[in-house]
Design a protein around this motif. Sequence first.
Motif, PDB file in Angstrom:
ATOM      1  N   ARG A   6      67.582  58.542  55.460  1.00  0.00           N
ATOM      2  CA  ARG A   6      66.983  59.125  54.264  1.00  0.00           C
ATOM      3  C   ARG A   6      65.460  59.005  54.387  1.00  0.00           C
ATOM      4  O   ARG A   6      64.936  57.941  54.679  1.00  0.00           O
ATOM      5  CB  ARG A   6      67.462  58.393  53.002  1.00  0.00           C
ATOM      6  N   ASN A  38      68.902  61.196  48.126  1.00  0.00           N
ATOM      7  CA  ASN A  38      67.654  60.829  48.790  1.00  0.00           C
ATOM      8  C   ASN A  38      67.474  59.308  48.671  1.00  0.00           C
ATOM      9  O   ASN A  38      68.457  58.573  48.512  1.00  0.00           O
ATOM     10  CB  ASN A  38      66.485  61.601  48.179  1.00  0.00           C
ATOM     11  N   ASP A  39      66.234  58.844  48.720  1.00  0.00           N
ATOM     12  CA  ASP A  39      65.988  57.408  48.657  1.00  0.00           C
ATOM     13  C   ASP A  39      64.986  57.087  47.547  1.00  0.00           C
ATOM     14  O   ASP A  39      63.990  56.390  47.752  1.00  0.00           O
ATOM     15  CB  ASP A  39      65.462  56.908  50.014  1.00  0.00           C
ATOM     16  N   ARG A  93      61.312  59.643  49.470  1.00  0.00           N
ATOM     17  CA  ARG A  93      61.286  58.642  48.415  1.00  0.00           C
ATOM     18  C   ARG A  93      60.422  59.074  47.231  1.00  0.00           C
ATOM     19  O   ARG A  93      60.418  58.435  46.190  1.00  0.00           O
ATOM     20  CB  ARG A  93      60.755  57.313  48.961  1.00  0.00           C
ATOM     21  N   ASN A 104      71.467  58.298  44.973  1.00  0.00           N
ATOM     22  CA  ASN A 104      70.191  57.583  45.200  1.00  0.00           C
ATOM     23  C   ASN A 104      70.478  56.127  44.830  1.00  0.00           C
ATOM     24  O   ASN A 104      70.254  55.706  43.685  1.00  0.00           O
ATOM     25  CB  ASN A 104      69.068  58.156  44.327  1.00  0.00           C
TER      26      ASN A 104
END
Length: 890
Positions: free
Chosen positions: A809, A832-833, A812, A853
């Motif tokens: 991933r 995602n992160d 951010r 997430n």
Amino acid sequence: MKLFRFFVIASIACLSTAFLGGCSDDEGVDNRDLDYGYVQFKLYKEASYDGTRAVKPQLDYLSEASKVKVTLYYNEQTIAQTLTLSAADKPSAEFGLRSEKLKLLTGSYQIITFSLYDANDELLYNGTPLDNTLEVISGGLSVRDLTVNVAPRGKVRFRITKDMSGFHETPGKTRAVEREYTFDEIAFMKLTVKHRITNEQTVFDMLPTKFTTHFKDDTEEGAPEDKEDGYQTSTLTCDTLLSLKAGDYTLASFETYDKNKLLLETNNRPAGEGFSIEDNKTTKTDVKVTLYEADEYIRDYYALYQIWKALDGENWYYRGEGFVEGANWDFNKDPDMWGNQPGVELHSNGRVAKIDISEFGFRGHLPAAIGQFSELIELALGTHGDTNLLGYDPSLAPDKSLAERNRTRMERNKEFLELIHTPTQVSEPIAFALAEHNISIPATSLYKEYSEEEIIDRKTGLQKNIRPYDVIHGKLVNGLKSVDPAIGKLQKLESLNIANGELESLPDEIANLKSLTDLEIYNCPKMIRFPMGVAGMPELISLNISNNAQWSPEELYKGLDAIANGPSKEKLQILYATNNKLKEVPESFSNLKKIGLLDLSKNQIETIHPFGKEVAPVQLYLDNNNLTHLPVDSEGYFCNTDDTETFSVTYNKLAKVPNIFSAKSKFAMKSVDFSYNEIDGFEGEDTDSYKGIRVQTFTLSGNPRLTKFPKCLAQSNSMIGYIVLRACSISEFPKGCFDSKNSAALMSLDLSYNALKALPEDFTAEKLPYFYGIDVSYNAFEKFPWGPLDCKGLTVFSIRGQRDADGRRCLREWPTGIYKHTGLRGFYIGSNDLRKIDDTISYLIYQLDISDNPNITFDASEICYYWKQGVYTLIYDKTQNILNCDKMLE
């Protein structure tokens, strides 16, 4: 004279007044002390009453009399009194009239005479009763019957029945007009009856009839002895009760008329026995209308029976949706009713217009009786819809008339093509963006029934195979083995469907079907040779020869080439030749100048020749073949695209997007799809000779060799509304990809499942002022691409699942301040992160995906209320750290 002005001597007048209670004599006798009684007279027709004698000529109807004047003799005095007569109604009057009551002194009277008057007080009749005594009883009612010599009359009701006594001798026909007619067409009858003694004729004109069907028991008179129980027949009834003088009658003649009162037949020598009329009785009698075995519509019905027998009719069992399951044809009824069968439709004159036995499970050889149906318009011996999994097949439209189907032929088949050829779909976020603007395109059509997970493989971005109907080669639903050459006699046949049977060949005589416009020869696995008679048909408009993979490539080429050179070459508008083994499209296809819908998908086509400028298909499908390029003629045409709506060449081996369109076209196509090929670029892009394209939706999904966004689209000033480039390998945008005067036409861009790390600098609101949606999910963005947010009209932004080259991933960044975008309604940033989000969440962005997430901290206070009210969609995981909305974690 007037009835109420009659002469009576003074003493009699006084006596009469005394009877009515209003006069006394000179000696002051009080008549109120005397006893009184009442008398009433009833009048009957002499013919219905025993012991009468009339002194004047007879009346025609008893109802002519309205009043009776009765002359009585009492106590050596003569009394005359007029009384009104009444009955329930005029027909009831013929059964008797009743006078009003007359108040008289008790005693014995004699009835001297009685006279009848009409409503205008004109004398009609004088009579004397045989029994003239009358006794008035104190306080009682004496009733005296008076008989009148009235012509005896009765009622007659006619029933019209069928005479089929000569059905096995085929007698000569006697008709008043040329056209034959069916029994149920008779709506009015004119009957002439003749008195056997006086020869007096009575005419009953335009009697309305009512057609009824009913069962005839074996025990009923006239029932066929060899028919089983439940035998059906039909009759016409005339509910009108008709009046006739008593006597014996015969039917002299009759005329039949249709509902428009047009003459059908005059019969001056009708069959049938006579009938008798008795006074005040109702007689029922039959009128026999002769049916002729030689009539063409009867011959049609006998031909239906022969076909039923030849095709194993006793074992038919219907399995479709148009009739009750298990339905079969029924011949246990009068032959003139044999045309009333499931799957059979008739013209108004009774001739057979349509036969559809597609789903009855028939088997055998279609006999020569098929040639009898000279008025047949449609014949279906199986269709491509027999095993169809579609809820409704618009190309067949069984609920529409043939005339309506012909008028809407192109539109119905376009709808069918869209159903069987699933368009390449955009991602769900793009579909949501367009739906927010009430925009519906073929690339969003599946979202009405399916979710994104059902449409697109989440790992690869490739579209799943959604097949809405069954096209299994060799799957049979009937056992048709042959068709008699007599089928060539059907000169009015317009539609012929043959499918899913054991047919090995078709007779060459089918070329004689000079009116045939719609032909289907579908899935006939035992038919090794192409039926070349098809090529000789002069009026073909629509032809479906799909799912015949048993034809060799050479055999199919020969047949198609013959059609494209045949008499229908400039009339053919629709051609389906899918699921076959065609390897080369004949060069003669350039002759098909009126072709509108051409489907050559799912073949083995390697070679195709330019159709040329004069061939302008509306829908063209070349999917699932082995094409490596689309050639052009000396003028640069593969085909004329001015009228093209759909141009689909998916799942082939194209290396380049063909340079066969033009951005300068005056007309915009709806959809051009080159998905799932081996495309790595565009023809002419290296030399700046690419002519561009003008299209609503341009799709290049599933081309993993395509690594760069096609700059040539901007250089050629292409005008495109929606671009779908999902599941390619795009990693860069050459400079100037959106630097075009027509870039403003772009409204959505699906770039999901590529290898992008950034968007170009010219991806701005200035270049894309009407941009609604972008999907860059499943790419490799490490930083959030802010460019699209400058577009005020942006409705959806999707950036899910960003991964680096090692599969980690990599995104951010949360776009802080995104809540300020007033047009955004959907934001997809799941998988995602994301970590802690220190930003306001706008309730206007009511489609928000933050799922997958795992490290996210998300404050839901701004949207909690709207989420609870069901007007906000938050896609999340309950394992995530969702704050200030405990209800979400329950």
